[in-house]
Design a protein around this motif. Structure first.
Motif, short mmCIF file in Angstrom:
data_model
loop_
_atom_site.label_atom_id
_atom_site.label_comp_id
_atom_site.label_asym_id
_atom_site.label_seq_id
_atom_site.Cartn_x
_atom_site.Cartn_y
_atom_site.Cartn_z
N GLY A 169 49.56 -9.88 -5.51
CA GLY A 169 49.07 -10.10 -6.88
C GLY A 169 49.78 -11.26 -7.56
O GLY A 169 49.92 -12.36 -7.01
N THR A 170 50.23 -11.00 -8.78
CA THR A 170 50.92 -12.03 -9.55
C THR A 170 52.15 -12.54 -8.79
O THR A 170 52.44 -13.74 -8.79
CB THR A 170 51.30 -11.45 -10.93
OG1 THR A 170 50.09 -11.32 -11.68
CG2 THR A 170 52.26 -12.34 -11.68
N SER A 171 52.85 -11.64 -8.13
CA SER A 171 54.05 -12.05 -7.39
C SER A 171 53.67 -12.97 -6.22
O SER A 171 54.47 -13.81 -5.80
CB SER A 171 54.81 -10.83 -6.86
OG SER A 171 55.27 -10.07 -7.94
N SER B 57 58.94 -9.12 -5.76
CA SER B 57 58.30 -7.92 -6.33
C SER B 57 58.96 -7.54 -7.64
O SER B 57 60.18 -7.36 -7.69
CB SER B 57 58.40 -6.77 -5.34
OG SER B 57 57.90 -5.60 -5.91
N GLN B 58 58.18 -7.44 -8.70
CA GLN B 58 58.72 -6.98 -9.98
C GLN B 58 59.30 -5.59 -9.80
O GLN B 58 60.45 -5.34 -10.11
CB GLN B 58 57.60 -6.98 -11.02
CG GLN B 58 58.01 -6.65 -12.45
CD GLN B 58 58.30 -5.21 -12.73
OE1 GLN B 58 59.37 -4.89 -13.29
NE2 GLN B 58 57.44 -4.31 -12.36
N SER B 59 58.47 -4.68 -9.30
CA SER B 59 58.86 -3.26 -9.24
C SER B 59 59.86 -2.98 -8.13
O SER B 59 60.66 -2.05 -8.23
CB SER B 59 57.62 -2.40 -8.99
OG SER B 59 57.02 -2.78 -7.76
N THR C 189 56.40 -1.97 -4.37
CA THR C 189 55.05 -2.20 -3.86
C THR C 189 55.00 -1.91 -2.36
O THR C 189 55.74 -2.52 -1.57
CB THR C 189 54.63 -3.65 -4.17
OG1 THR C 189 54.66 -3.79 -5.58
CG2 THR C 189 53.23 -3.95 -3.66
N SER D 8 51.41 -8.21 -15.32
CA SER D 8 52.75 -8.80 -15.29
C SER D 8 52.79 -10.11 -16.09
O SER D 8 51.91 -10.95 -15.95
CB SER D 8 53.13 -9.09 -13.83
OG SER D 8 54.46 -9.51 -13.77
N LYS E 46 44.86 -12.76 -14.73
CA LYS E 46 45.20 -12.12 -16.02
C LYS E 46 43.92 -11.80 -16.78
O LYS E 46 43.77 -10.72 -17.33
CB LYS E 46 46.06 -13.03 -16.91
CG LYS E 46 47.52 -13.17 -16.65
CD LYS E 46 48.37 -11.95 -16.85
CE LYS E 46 48.43 -11.13 -15.60
NZ LYS E 46 49.56 -11.31 -14.73
N GLU F 32 41.73 -8.94 -15.02
CA GLU F 32 42.28 -7.59 -14.97
C GLU F 32 42.34 -6.90 -16.33
O GLU F 32 42.27 -5.68 -16.41
CB GLU F 32 43.65 -7.55 -14.28
CG GLU F 32 44.78 -8.19 -15.04
CD GLU F 32 46.10 -8.13 -14.29
OE1 GLU F 32 46.32 -7.19 -13.53
OE2 GLU F 32 46.92 -9.05 -14.49
C1 F6R Z 1 48.99 -8.43 -12.09
C2 F6R Z 1 50.05 -7.59 -11.54
C3 F6R Z 1 49.96 -7.23 -10.10
C4 F6R Z 1 51.37 -7.21 -9.46
C5 F6R Z 1 51.28 -6.73 -8.01
C6 F6R Z 1 52.63 -6.77 -7.32
O1 F6R Z 1 49.21 -8.71 -13.43
O2 F6R Z 1 50.94 -7.18 -12.22
O3 F6R Z 1 49.12 -8.09 -9.40
O4 F6R Z 1 51.91 -8.49 -9.52
O5 F6R Z 1 50.78 -5.42 -7.97
O6 F6R Z 1 53.56 -5.99 -7.98
P1 F6R Z 1 55.10 -6.16 -7.76
O7 F6R Z 1 55.49 -7.49 -8.28
O8 F6R Z 1 55.73 -5.04 -8.51
O9 F6R Z 1 55.33 -6.06 -6.28
#
Ligand code: F6R
Length: 600
Positions: free
Chosen positions: A296-298, A342-344, A347, A395, A477, A480
């Motif tokens: 995704g965004t990442s 990865s933000q979280s 994933t 994100s 963005k 979604e």
């Molecule tokens: C879009 C968004 C998702 C995340 C993707 C990966 O706005 O937030 O596309 O970027 O699910 O998530 P992470 O970065 O947590 O691995």
């Protein structure tokens, strides 16, 4: 995906579960449910399809009593959002109740076995078979029964189980995060720290294959073979204030406006007297190739990383969707560095890709926001974003912090390999937070454009080079959170097909700030204008040439081309946000989505 919260202690569980679930809505909001053990006599269970918010005031009037309870907020995988499919699920005797995150892949096989044995399975979910398996193995010891059941499961789970006659919660994880929160005479279990932060900051992170037996005053953890595992109690650094809206209409808007601060935090302590300080456990000089995996965004950050690292260091960089990388027998070997963004940090696809890379002998590096997350624990080395909690499903601040951190990483590799470090970029990094602040000070032009195009049927986002991934990100963005179809494309590729889409109703957003392809972008804008498309251009202040031909202008401060994605993306976040808001969509909870995708 999906949220779990559980409580055991002296207090009434219901208000704690309710406020915990509200914090977890960003993990899924198709349905929700609670199960409470009422004085060791009976279990009260309540579940409904839809978002918890719609029911909150009515729920507060109902008196659910009990000092032990589990709750769940669902993002549907198997079965539509309905009361029957909502969690908790129960066994035939209605003694055992369970909430589950993840997917059980062999549930069909297990279901037919259980049905032949007389179990009545009433929902369409994969989850329900787990509770029937526990029932099958239950002979008075809930922990043992859960362990026996888990041994038969293929797939992923984070789960919490209660039994009518037992003063305990059994929690377990494999592939889906779960933590135990430790209070005074009370314990919590949650899929996410945000659910319990109000009550405790002391937590224990469960690892895959671990099962916790939790009572009000203590917990113990075993692996599936029954062996005791010693666990370390850790402290969550996030504060409650960070997960509040603080007067903003939505978390997404708050997080967009937090970016000057989150970008400062990404830099803090990492730039000292023109030297980049990153403590990485990796021999930078032995890297032969870099592979970046994410979703995704990442994944858009990963595309920009290729420009940064190849541009600064000449080390070849490959970029892959984590979900594709895992299953195509990738060529990965010793000497490769695999970077997972990865933000979280949870994933499932990115985690799986990183494990695959490690197994094939590569070194792994995580670029992660959430401290304590699974990826951050499993990689050889990591860099945290320090962006603070990101609650909005789309994100925003994590993305710009990724770009900032990855720019630092590229410069760091340059420095550590003894190359001359790009001084202009190094200097400009420090100016980025204040330039973002400038963009946020005046958003009038963006709001005007949002009003004009809020009912458009489609949108095109075009960019070149380092801003092509920003075109992809702007389109993601918008689609979604506003449900308008949008496509990001390399501006130079339009003439090879997509230009056929252009007519007087098609808004085309160009990323047209100063770059080595500025003149080419000018020509691409002319091509759209010649076909009567509506041009919105993100340009640098005082750009007179594009102002003359574009229909709408969004101005951003000048910066180094490599850093321009950070500034350019802010306006696109705001544009998507305002369009969604004008269309009456809550951008924090877009349909079908959830933060942190822990299933494949
Ligand atoms: C879009 C968004 C998702 C995340 C993707 C990966 O706005 O937030 O596309 O970027 O699910 O998530 P992470 O970065 O947590 O691995």
């Amino acid at each position: 995906m999906c949220g779990i919260v559980g409580y055991i202690g002296k207090r009434e569980a219901f208000p704690i579960l309710l406020s915990g679930l509200k914090r977890l809505l960003y993990r899924g909001y198709d349905s929700y449910g609670f199960a409470l053990i009422n004085n060791g006599k009976e279990i009260v269970c309540f579940k409904k399809p839809g978002k918890l918010d719609n029911w909150e005031s009515r729920l507060l009037k109902m008196k659910f009593e009990g000092k032990i309870g589990i709750a769940h907020s669902r993002w549907s995988t198997h079965g539509e959002p309905s009361e029957l499919n909502a969690h908790p699920h129960w066994d035939c005797q209605k003694n055992i109740y369970l909430v589950h995150n993840g997917i059980i892949e062999n549930y069909q096989t297990l279901k037919s076995i259980l049905e032949k044995e007389g179990h009545k399975i009433i929902s369409e979910t994969d989850t329900e078979i787990i509770v029937h398996l526990i029932e099958k193995f239950y002979k008075g010891n809930l922990e043992r029964a859960v362990m026996e059941a888990l041994k038969l499961l293929e797939g992923a789970y984070g789960l919490a189980v209660v039994h009518k006659n037992q003063n305990r919660i059994i929690a377990a994880r494999k592939g889906s995060p779960l933590i135990i929160g430790i209070g005074k005479g009370e314990m919590f279990v949650a899929s996410d720290a945000a659910a319990i932060l109000k009550h405790t900051k002391k937590v224990v992170y469960l690892k895959d294959g671990e099962v916790a037996n939790i009572t009000a005053n203590k917990f113990r953890v075993r692996n599936l073979d029954g062996k005791k595992v010693e666990k370390e109690v850790e402290e969550i650094k996030w504060t409650l204030g960070q997960i509040e809206k603080k007067g903003f209409k939505h978390f997404m808007l708050k997080e967009i406006f937090e970016q000057p601060e989150s970008l400062e935090n990404a830099l803090r302590g990492r730039l000292k007297q023109s030297k980049i300080k990153l403590s990485l456990d990796i021999d930078i000089n032995s890297i032969k190739r870099i592979i970046v995996v994410s979703c995704g965004t990442s994944w858009h950050s990963a595309l920009i990383t290729k420009h940064l690292i190849e541009g600064f260091t000449r080390i070849p960089v490959e970029v892959d969707y984590a979900s594709e990388f895992r299953y195509r027998r990738p060529v990965v070997k010793k000497g490769d560095l695999v970077v997972g963004i990865s933000q979280s940090g949870e994933t499932a696809d990115t985690l799986g890709a990183m494990r695959e890379a490690k197994a094939r002998g590569a070194k792994t590096l995580g670029i992660i926001n959430v401290v304590g997350s699974t990826i951050s624990r499993e990689v050889d080395s990591g860099i945290f974003l320090h962006a603070g909690p990101e609650i909005g499903v789309a994100s925003t601040k994590a993305f710009t912090s990724q770009l900032m951190t990855l720019s630092l990483l590229a410069l760091y590799i340059q420095q550590e390999r003894g190359n001359k470090v790009n001084r202009e970029i190094l200097r400009e990094l420090k100016n980025i937070p204040s330039k973002v602040e400038k963009i946020l000070e005046n958003t009038r032009a963006i709001k005007k454009i949002a009003k004009k195009f809020k009912d458009s049927k489609g949108f095109l986002y075009l960019g070149r080079g380092v801003n092509f991934p920003i075109a992809l990100e702007g389109a993601l963005k918008l689609k979604e959170i506003s449900y308008i179809h949008a496509e990001g494309y390399p501006a130079g590729e339009m003439k090879h097909g997509p230009i056929a889409l252009i007519d007087k109703n098609m808004p085309v957003l160009f990323l047209a700030t100063k770059s080595c392809t500025y003149d080419k972008i000018m020509s691409n804008i002319q091509e759209i204008k010649a076909r009567k498309g509506k041009v919105i251009a993100v340009v640098n202040r005082n750009d007179k040439r594009i102002r003359k031909i574009a229909d709408y202008i969004i101005e951003v401060p000048k910066t180094e081309e490599y850093l321009s994605p950070i500034l350019n993306t802010i306006s696109l976040q705001l544009l998507a946000y305002h369009i969604a808001d004008l269309r009456g969509i809550d951008p924090d909870y877009p349909r079908h989505l959830a933060k942190s995708v822990t299933c494949e």
